[in-house]
Scaffold this motif. Structure first.
Motif: not given
Length: 233
Positions: A35-41, A191-193, A206-207, A222-233
């Motif tokens: 389960l991944a996502g930015r802080n606060g997701s 960070r999906l380590a 996300g949200h 899915r570069e769009d998902v990684v960029r928008e919701w994970l903030g990496i890549g």
């Protein structure tokens, strides 16, 4: 295959502040879901909602049972384990005393001796108080204590946060051993380590909602998902 854990339209609040806005998620028996996502997701809030630690509404079923009316200790007794990000070991008790507190009344997949074999560093610190252990050793103790409680599914929140690369690798080895024993894992990581090597699926939050659910390979495409919701890549 019937899901071991089923979550539908799950909403959760801290006081008047709504954090989860309709989460849909499932975990099958023996499956590892990251389960991944930015802080606060909402990732940690989802874990707490499943354990009845925050106010929540919606469907949350585990092994066919409705979790909504159950208290936290009753959920744990049904086989849903939880290792919080703060690890929550008992600092004034020894390693062995911590493990004995987690021991299930019935025989589970892991005895205390097997938990020590999985995390050998604990065998050498049996009489040490948990409060003097390093962060990595405390994480291993928290995992081992959860394991001897005989879970069918273990929720693990940020298990490698703040750990050295070596300690993080040991924790990853321990989670891989759980998978080999048939324990399902909901692995919460920003960070999906560990996820690429361990996870069957990755769900991205996300949200307060799930915005992606698929294999690690599908997420990589899915570069769009990684960029928008994970903030990496």
């Amino acid at each position: 295959m019937t899901a071991l854990l089923e979550v539908r339209d799950l909403r959760a609040w801290y006081g008047a502040s709504q954090v989860l806005h309709g989460v849909d998620l499932h975990v099958r028996a023996g499956e590892v879901v990251a389960l991944a996502g930015r802080n606060g997701s909402g990732r940690s809030t989802l874990a707490k909602a499943l354990m009845s630690m925050v106010r929540a509404e919606g469907v949350r079923r585990f092994a066919g049972a409705d979790l909504a009316p159950l208290r936290t200790f009753e959920i744990a007794r049904r086989g849903l384990g939880y290792v919080a990000e703060q690890r929550d070991v008992f600092p004034t008790l020894t390693v062995d005393e911590n493990l004995r507190l987690g021991l299930a009344a019935c025989a589970g997949r892991f005895s205390i001796d097997e938990a020590r074999e999985l995390f050998p560093v604990l065998a050498g610190r049996r009489a040490a108080r948990a409060g003097v252990l390093s962060g990595g050793e405390q994480q291993m103790l928290a995992l081992a204590r959860a394991l001897v409680g005989a879970p069918d599914l273990l929720i693990v929140d940020e298990p490698t946060e703040g750990l050295s690369q070596q300690m993080a690798a040991r924790v990853g080895d321990g989670l891989a051993a759980l998978r080999a024993r048939g324990v399902a894992v909901l692995l919460i990581e920003q960070r999906l380590a560990l996820a690429p090597a361990l996870a069957d699926r990755v769900a991205v939050m996300g949200h307060g909602r799930i915005v992606f659910d698929g294999t690690p390979g599908a997420l990589a495409q899915r570069e769009d998902v990684v960029r928008e919701w994970l903030g990496i890549g």
